[in-house]
Design a protein around this motif. Structure first.
Motif, PDB file in Angstrom:
ATOM      1  N   SER A 115     -11.223  48.478 -90.983  1.00  0.00           N
ATOM      2  CA  SER A 115     -11.279  49.520 -90.264  1.00  0.00           C
ATOM      3  C   SER A 115      -9.870  50.083 -90.605  1.00  0.00           C
ATOM      4  O   SER A 115      -8.644  49.355 -90.809  1.00  0.00           O
ATOM      5  CB  SER A 115     -11.205  49.123 -89.063  1.00  0.00           C
ATOM      6  N   CYS A 116      -9.618  51.392 -90.010  1.00  0.00           N
ATOM      7  CA  CYS A 116      -8.259  52.055 -90.423  1.00  0.00           C
ATOM      8  C   CYS A 116      -8.499  53.280 -89.151  1.00  0.00           C
ATOM      9  O   CYS A 116      -9.447  53.705 -88.787  1.00  0.00           O
ATOM     10  CB  CYS A 116      -8.358  52.924 -91.732  1.00  0.00           C
ATOM     11  N   ASP A 117      -7.159  53.499 -88.863  1.00  0.00           N
ATOM     12  CA  ASP A 117      -6.933  54.532 -87.650  1.00  0.00           C
ATOM     13  C   ASP A 117      -6.861  55.893 -88.238  1.00  0.00           C
ATOM     14  O   ASP A 117      -6.637  56.595 -87.306  1.00  0.00           O
ATOM     15  CB  ASP A 117      -6.135  53.962 -86.837  1.00  0.00           C
ATOM     16  N   CYS A 118      -7.354  56.131 -89.471  1.00  0.00           N
ATOM     17  CA  CYS A 118      -7.191  57.532 -89.644  1.00  0.00           C
ATOM     18  C   CYS A 118      -8.523  58.253 -89.313  1.00  0.00           C
ATOM     19  O   CYS A 118      -9.408  57.682 -89.099  1.00  0.00           O
ATOM     20  CB  CYS A 118      -6.874  57.461 -91.293  1.00  0.00           C
ATOM     21  N   THR A 119      -8.348  59.612 -89.443  1.00  0.00           N
ATOM     22  CA  THR A 119      -9.658  60.365 -89.012  1.00  0.00           C
ATOM     23  C   THR A 119     -10.448  60.537 -89.930  1.00  0.00           C
ATOM     24  O   THR A 119     -11.274  61.359 -89.603  1.00  0.00           O
ATOM     25  CB  THR A 119      -9.027  61.767 -88.508  1.00  0.00           C
ATOM     26  N   LYS A 122     -14.747  59.284 -94.571  1.00  0.00           N
ATOM     27  CA  LYS A 122     -14.995  58.373 -95.830  1.00  0.00           C
ATOM     28  C   LYS A 122     -14.588  57.020 -95.633  1.00  0.00           C
ATOM     29  O   LYS A 122     -13.453  56.861 -95.188  1.00  0.00           O
ATOM     30  CB  LYS A 122     -14.619  59.014 -96.896  1.00  0.00           C
ATOM     31  N   ARG A 123     -15.337  55.982 -95.770  1.00  0.00           N
ATOM     32  CA  ARG A 123     -15.150  54.522 -95.814  1.00  0.00           C
ATOM     33  C   ARG A 123     -15.668  54.041 -97.063  1.00  0.00           C
ATOM     34  O   ARG A 123     -16.578  54.167 -97.102  1.00  0.00           O
ATOM     35  CB  ARG A 123     -15.622  53.915 -94.452  1.00  0.00           C
ATOM     36  N   PRO A 124     -14.884  53.075 -97.630  1.00  0.00           N
ATOM     37  CA  PRO A 124     -13.507  52.741 -97.321  1.00  0.00           C
ATOM     38  C   PRO A 124     -12.610  53.962 -97.560  1.00  0.00           C
ATOM     39  O   PRO A 124     -12.958  54.724 -98.636  1.00  0.00           O
ATOM     40  CB  PRO A 124     -13.162  51.549 -98.151  1.00  0.00           C
ATOM     41  N   CYS A 125     -11.575  54.293 -96.711  1.00  0.00           N
ATOM     42  CA  CYS A 125     -10.833  55.339 -96.919  1.00  0.00           C
ATOM     43  C   CYS A 125      -9.538  54.734 -97.968  1.00  0.00           C
ATOM     44  O   CYS A 125      -9.659  53.607 -98.243  1.00  0.00           O
ATOM     45  CB  CYS A 125     -10.189  55.797 -95.710  1.00  0.00           C
ATOM     46  N   VAL A 126      -8.831  55.671 -98.372  1.00  0.00           N
ATOM     47  CA  VAL A 126      -7.594  55.260 -99.343  1.00  0.00           C
ATOM     48  C   VAL A 126      -6.739  54.273 -98.818  1.00  0.00           C
ATOM     49  O   VAL A 126      -6.206  53.628 -99.531  1.00  0.00           O
ATOM     50  CB  VAL A 126      -6.999  56.870 -99.858  1.00  0.00           C
ATOM     51  N   HIS A 127      -6.520  54.326 -97.447  1.00  0.00           N
ATOM     52  CA  HIS A 127      -5.735  53.275 -96.865  1.00  0.00           C
ATOM     53  C   HIS A 127      -6.223  52.083 -96.813  1.00  0.00           C
ATOM     54  O   HIS A 127      -5.503  51.086 -97.182  1.00  0.00           O
ATOM     55  CB  HIS A 127      -5.411  53.562 -95.493  1.00  0.00           C
ATOM     56  N   ILE A 128      -7.592  51.784 -96.753  1.00  0.00           N
ATOM     57  CA  ILE A 128      -8.102  50.558 -96.890  1.00  0.00           C
ATOM     58  C   ILE A 128      -8.099  49.972 -98.302  1.00  0.00           C
ATOM     59  O   ILE A 128      -7.878  48.840 -98.548  1.00  0.00           O
ATOM     60  CB  ILE A 128      -9.610  50.625 -96.232  1.00  0.00           C
TER      61      ILE A 128
HETATM   62 ZN    ZN Z   1      -7.453  55.473 -93.755  1.00  0.00          ZN
END
Ligand code: ZN
Length: 180
Positions: A115-119, A122-128
């Protein structure tokens, strides 16, 4: 070029979670994710049994959390016996032995939750994805962490601090449990 991630079997598992070979088209976010990890934009990585958290700095700072199932007691014991006598730098042969025993160190993709706290939607997001690459890199450096993640805590071998990434883990959690 992504050869700096997944240079060991331990890290490769997590590189593959970011870049599943089942994808017919590469995720367009992958180059950015790799770059974030490479440029140390993934910080505050904490690895505990069953859980990794990290902060990824891109379009703000975002908290990423990855959950994986820990092994049951029997599997933990088996892995612990297998790595007895090895330091932090477990060879790939230990990895392949675990795979052959039906106990691969890496969780299957369908049981990993991130999980990521960005809004972003898209999952997975670039942070993940960036966190996965950073995990791959850290497991390349310290394969034993792949087993800690599955619940194998080891208090017998003192940490070799030479290549411990800053903030990777809380030493009291990692080594503080009395061994059996
Ligand atoms: Zn994210």
């Amino acid at each position: 070029m992504n050869s700096e991630f997944g240079t060991t079997a331990w890290g490769r598992d997590w590189q593959r979670l970011a870049e599943p070979t089942s994808l017919t088209r590469p995720d367009p976010a992958l180059p950015k994710a790799r770059s974030l990890a490479r440029r140390d934009h993934v910080t505050d990585v904490e690895l505990h049994p069953g859980e990794i958290t990290a902060v990824v700095h891109h379009s703000g700072s975002h908290r990423v959390r990855v959950d994986v199932p820990v092994w049951d007691g029997e599997h933990v014991e088996r892995a612990r016996e297998l790595v007895t006598g090895h330091g932090d730098d477990l060879p790939d042969t230990v990895h392949s032995t675990l795979v052959r025993a039906g106990q691969p160190p890496a969780p299957q993709p369908d049981v990993v939750t991130a999980s990521c706290d960005c809004t972003g939607r898209k999952r997975p997001c670039v942070h993940i994805l960036a966190a996965f690459f950073e995990i791959a890199r850290q497991l390349d450096h310290r394969p034993r962490l792949a087993l800690v993640l599955r619940g194998v805590e080891d208090s017998h071998s003192p940490p070799s601090t030479a290549r411990v990434p800053i903030g990777l883990l809380d030493p009291t959690d990692f080594y503080g449990e009395p061994g059996r």
